[in-house]
Design a protein around this motif. Structure first.
Motif, PDB file in Angstrom:
ATOM      1  N   GLU A 174      39.885  -1.050  -7.154  1.00 52.04           N
ATOM      2  CA  GLU A 174      39.253  -1.417  -5.888  1.00 52.04           C
ATOM      3  C   GLU A 174      40.287  -1.613  -4.790  1.00 52.04           C
ATOM      4  OE1 GLU A 174      36.033  -4.524  -3.939  1.00 52.04           O
ATOM      5  OE2 GLU A 174      36.364  -4.534  -6.104  1.00 52.04           O
ATOM      6  N   GLU A 185      25.595   2.232   0.410  1.00 50.48           N
ATOM      7  CA  GLU A 185      25.344   3.299  -0.557  1.00 50.48           C
ATOM      8  C   GLU A 185      26.566   3.875  -1.267  1.00 50.48           C
ATOM      9  OE1 GLU A 185      23.358   6.130   1.943  1.00 50.48           O
ATOM     10  OE2 GLU A 185      21.822   4.669   2.523  1.00 50.48           O
ATOM     11  N   LYS A 186      27.752   3.649  -0.728  1.00 47.80           N
ATOM     12  CA  LYS A 186      28.913   4.351  -1.279  1.00 47.80           C
ATOM     13  C   LYS A 186      30.100   3.452  -1.606  1.00 47.80           C
ATOM     14  CE  LYS A 186      27.600   8.676   0.874  1.00 47.80           C
ATOM     15  NZ  LYS A 186      27.920   9.744   1.784  1.00 47.80           N
ATOM     16  N   SER A 187      29.833   2.208  -1.960  1.00 43.76           N
ATOM     17  CA  SER A 187      30.941   1.289  -2.272  1.00 43.76           C
ATOM     18  C   SER A 187      31.766   1.770  -3.463  1.00 43.76           C
ATOM     19  CB  SER A 187      30.434  -0.127  -2.511  1.00 43.76           C
ATOM     20  OG  SER A 187      29.618  -0.178  -3.665  1.00 43.76           O
ATOM     21  N   HIS A 188      31.163   2.584  -4.346  1.00 44.37           N
ATOM     22  CA  HIS A 188      31.911   3.114  -5.495  1.00 44.37           C
ATOM     23  C   HIS A 188      33.133   3.916  -5.049  1.00 44.37           C
ATOM     24  CE1 HIS A 188      29.241   6.428  -4.323  1.00 44.37           C
ATOM     25  NE2 HIS A 188      30.135   7.236  -4.883  1.00 44.37           N
ATOM     26  N   ILE A 189      33.088   4.451  -3.829  1.00 45.53           N
ATOM     27  CA  ILE A 189      34.188   5.290  -3.337  1.00 45.53           C
ATOM     28  C   ILE A 189      35.479   4.492  -3.216  1.00 45.53           C
ATOM     29  CG2 ILE A 189      34.997   6.539  -1.275  1.00 45.53           C
ATOM     30  CD1 ILE A 189      32.090   7.628  -1.069  1.00 45.53           C
ATOM     31  N   TRP A 190      35.423   3.265  -2.723  1.00 46.22           N
ATOM     32  CA  TRP A 190      36.638   2.467  -2.601  1.00 46.22           C
ATOM     33  C   TRP A 190      36.821   1.466  -3.735  1.00 46.22           C
ATOM     34  CZ3 TRP A 190      32.555   1.482   0.814  1.00 46.22           C
ATOM     35  CH2 TRP A 190      32.013   0.209   0.783  1.00 46.22           C
ATOM     36  N   LYS A 191      35.823   1.322  -4.573  1.00 43.56           N
ATOM     37  CA  LYS A 191      35.958   0.391  -5.698  1.00 43.56           C
ATOM     38  C   LYS A 191      36.532   1.061  -6.934  1.00 43.56           C
ATOM     39  CE  LYS A 191      32.580  -2.963  -4.181  1.00 43.56           C
ATOM     40  NZ  LYS A 191      31.347  -3.696  -4.469  1.00 43.56           N
ATOM     41  N   ASN A 192      36.667   2.375  -6.902  1.00 40.61           N
ATOM     42  CA  ASN A 192      37.164   3.133  -8.057  1.00 40.61           C
ATOM     43  C   ASN A 192      38.217   4.152  -7.636  1.00 40.61           C
ATOM     44  OD1 ASN A 192      35.239   2.095 -10.143  1.00 40.61           O
ATOM     45  ND2 ASN A 192      33.755   2.935  -8.697  1.00 40.61           N
ATOM     46  N   THR A 193      39.201   3.726  -6.877  1.00 41.10           N
ATOM     47  CA  THR A 193      40.222   4.670  -6.418  1.00 41.10           C
ATOM     48  C   THR A 193      41.170   5.036  -7.555  1.00 41.10           C
ATOM     49  OG1 THR A 193      41.833   2.982  -5.713  1.00 41.10           O
ATOM     50  CG2 THR A 193      40.148   3.631  -4.100  1.00 41.10           C
TER      51      THR A 193
END
Length: 193
Positions: A53, A76-84
């Motif tokens: 993250e 809708e897209k928090s996974h983008i910065w939580k799984n770098t």
């Protein structure tokens, strides 16, 4: 149908502004708008120095609460910065990518400006003819990068980023380890390291 070319977006892993002890990180619209503009054309890989993250500057959430793209992205897209992915895992892979983009926020001033892995990636991408880009404080990641011939990447180049006046207006000048605008101007004039 051929696969989309890949592009790396780099976020800061810096979560605290050292002088104030307050949260910092990367700036929401500086990820959202480029991401939304490029996602239909590129397969975007989001990376950070530490992986996992990447800390989102909470001020940027408040500042963009009237921006529909930022509001939707946040929901809708928090996974983008939580799984770098970790920057180090991308070394040696420049041929697989079209370019690299450094998202701004105050974070890069602290963890990307002097990060050797990041510098190696920029060096590799630039000398492979790939796009090297940044926004706002993102150029902090570029100012200390040296090329194979010993020159600084920014030497003789046009570089844009947050101005000294903008940093003054936001009242963060005294909190920064250097001023992005000033550094890019100084480094642009250096030919040898």
């Amino acid at each position: 149908m051929s696969p989309k070319p890949k592009f790396i977006f780099v976020l800061s892993s810096q979560s605290i502004l050292p002088s104030r002890g307050t949260p910092t990180g990367w700036y929401l619209p500086e990820l959202v708008h480029p991401y939304n503009a490029l996602a239909s054309v590129f397969d975007i890989i989001v990376a950070s120095p530490e992986g996992g993250e990447a800390p989102l500057d909470p001020y940027s959430i408040e500042a963009t609460k009237e921006d529909p793209e930022c509001v939707a992205f946040l929901k809708e897209k928090s996974h983008i910065w939580k799984n770098t992915v970790k920057l180090q895992s991308l070394l040696g892979k420049a041929p697989e990518f079209a370019g690299i983009f450094y998202v701004g926020g105050h974070g890069p001033m602290f963890d990307l400006a002097n990060n050797e892995i990041s510098h190696a990636l920029v060096h590799e991408f630039y000398e492979s003819g790939n796009v090297v880009s940044a926004v706002c404080h993102g150029p902090a990641a570029l100012v200390n990068v040296k090329l194979s011939d010993g020159t600084y990447l920014v030497a003789g180049q046009e570089v844009t980023g947050l101005s000294n006046a903008e940093e003054d207006i936001m009242q963060f000048t005294k909190d920064m380890p250097f001023l992005c605008d000033q550094a890019t101007r100084e480094w642009r004039n250096l030919r040898e390291g």
